[in-house]
Design an enzyme around this catalytic site. Structure first.
Site, PDB file in Angstrom:
ATOM      1  N   ASP A 139       0.813  -1.225   0.000  1.00 26.25           N
ATOM      2  CA  ASP A 139       0.000   0.000   0.000  1.00 26.25           C
ATOM      3  C   ASP A 139       0.845   1.273   0.000  1.00 26.25           C
ATOM      4  OD1 ASP A 139      -2.106  -1.763   0.244  1.00 26.25           O
ATOM      5  OD2 ASP A 139      -3.002  -0.757   1.967  1.00 26.25           O
TER       6      ASP A 139
ATOM      7  N   HIS B  52       3.651  -2.312   3.125  1.00 21.08           N
ATOM      8  CA  HIS B  52       3.672  -0.961   2.558  1.00 21.08           C
ATOM      9  C   HIS B  52       4.945  -0.722   1.747  1.00 21.08           C
ATOM     10  CE1 HIS B  52       0.707  -0.674   5.785  1.00 21.08           C
ATOM     11  NE2 HIS B  52       0.183   0.323   5.102  1.00 21.08           N
TER      12      HIS B  52
HETATM   13 ZN    ZN Z   1      -2.691   2.972   3.100  1.00 23.51          ZN
END
Ligand code: ZN
Length: 249
Positions: A75, A219
């Site tokens: 992400d 992430h």
């Molecule tokens: Zn996010």
């Protein structure tokens, strides 16, 4: 025909599990995604249960969603760390899903294109990561549409999936996303890699908490992701050693 229906039902079931609301990013390390759409789920379970009677053992495994598959998701990118993640994925012949922020696509156009070129899946993660529960309907729609058109203009492809920032949504904003033709993507394993707990801990959280059909949240953007990069090869290696194959979320 019944076997096909069973397999479809199984897929629907696992899909539903991922479309339900996930907890905020600040929740416990392992976020179990609750099934909120009970009425729909009940119908699916019944259909699957009927079909199980005529399936073989292997097919039963597929229906029950017990295949040892896992989806890796990244992400808040693209960012300067994304190419390193792509290198590791390529070396391991693993495809992943990238939930991009519209505002990060312009500054990393070549990286966004590389994600597509190397066979990974695009996911819309809003324009700039707001909490959708606090947005007006118009603002929510604008966040989704901006990122769809930005990714399309840069990569030539439109994402088919959307992940809410923080997993934060409500009925109203889920309707906004679905009205744009997007499937909502949750997760089952939150590595909390953004805490920078050390690469070994990130790997341990990912590997120990993954169950068949799991979706692992990591992430590639939003801050210093060097630990995520450092953890990834071991995470893949250990999941493979446990018998997992990698699928797109
Ligand atoms: Zn996010």
């Amino acid at each position: 025909m019944r076997i096909a229906a069973a397999l479809t039902a199984g897929l629907m079931l696992s899909s539903l599990a991922l479309t339900a609301t996930a907890g905020p990013a600040t929740a416990a390390p392992i976020t179990k995604v609750p099934l909120t759409e009970t009425a729909v789920t009940g119908a699916v379970v019944t259909e699957a249960a009927q079909a199980v009677e005529v399936t073989t053992a292997a097919q039963f495994t597929a229906v029950a969603g017990k295949r040892k598959t896992v989806a890796l998701t990244f992400d808040d990118g693209p960012s300067k760390y994304t190419p390193q993640i792509l290198d590791i994925l390529r070396r391991n012949n693993v495809k992943a899903t990238f939930c991009m922020l519209g505002n990060n696509v312009g500054p990393y156009r070549a990286t966004a294109r590389r994600v597509v070129r190397e066979g990974h899946r695009l996911c819309n993660h809003s324009r700039n990561h707001p909490d959708f529960r606090k947005l007006s309907t118009a603002a929510a729609r604008s966040q989704v549409k901006y990122t769809q058109s930005k990714i399309k203009s840069v990569t030539g492809r439109s994402p088919k999936v959307f992940r809410f920032p923080y997993g934060s949504s409500n009925t109203r904003t889920r309707a906004v996303v679905r009205n744009e033709g997007l499937r909502i993507l949750g997760w089952t394993v939150d590595t909390r890699d953004w805490e920078r707990p050390g690469s070994a801990t990130i790997t341990k959280r990912a590997v120990n908490n993954t169950r068949p059909g799991g979706v692992v949240l990591m992430h590639d953007g939003g801050g210093n992701r060097s630990q995520t990069v450092a953890s990834l090869n071991n995470t893949i290696r250990k999941l493979k050693a446990k018998g997992y194959t990698f699928v797109l979320a």
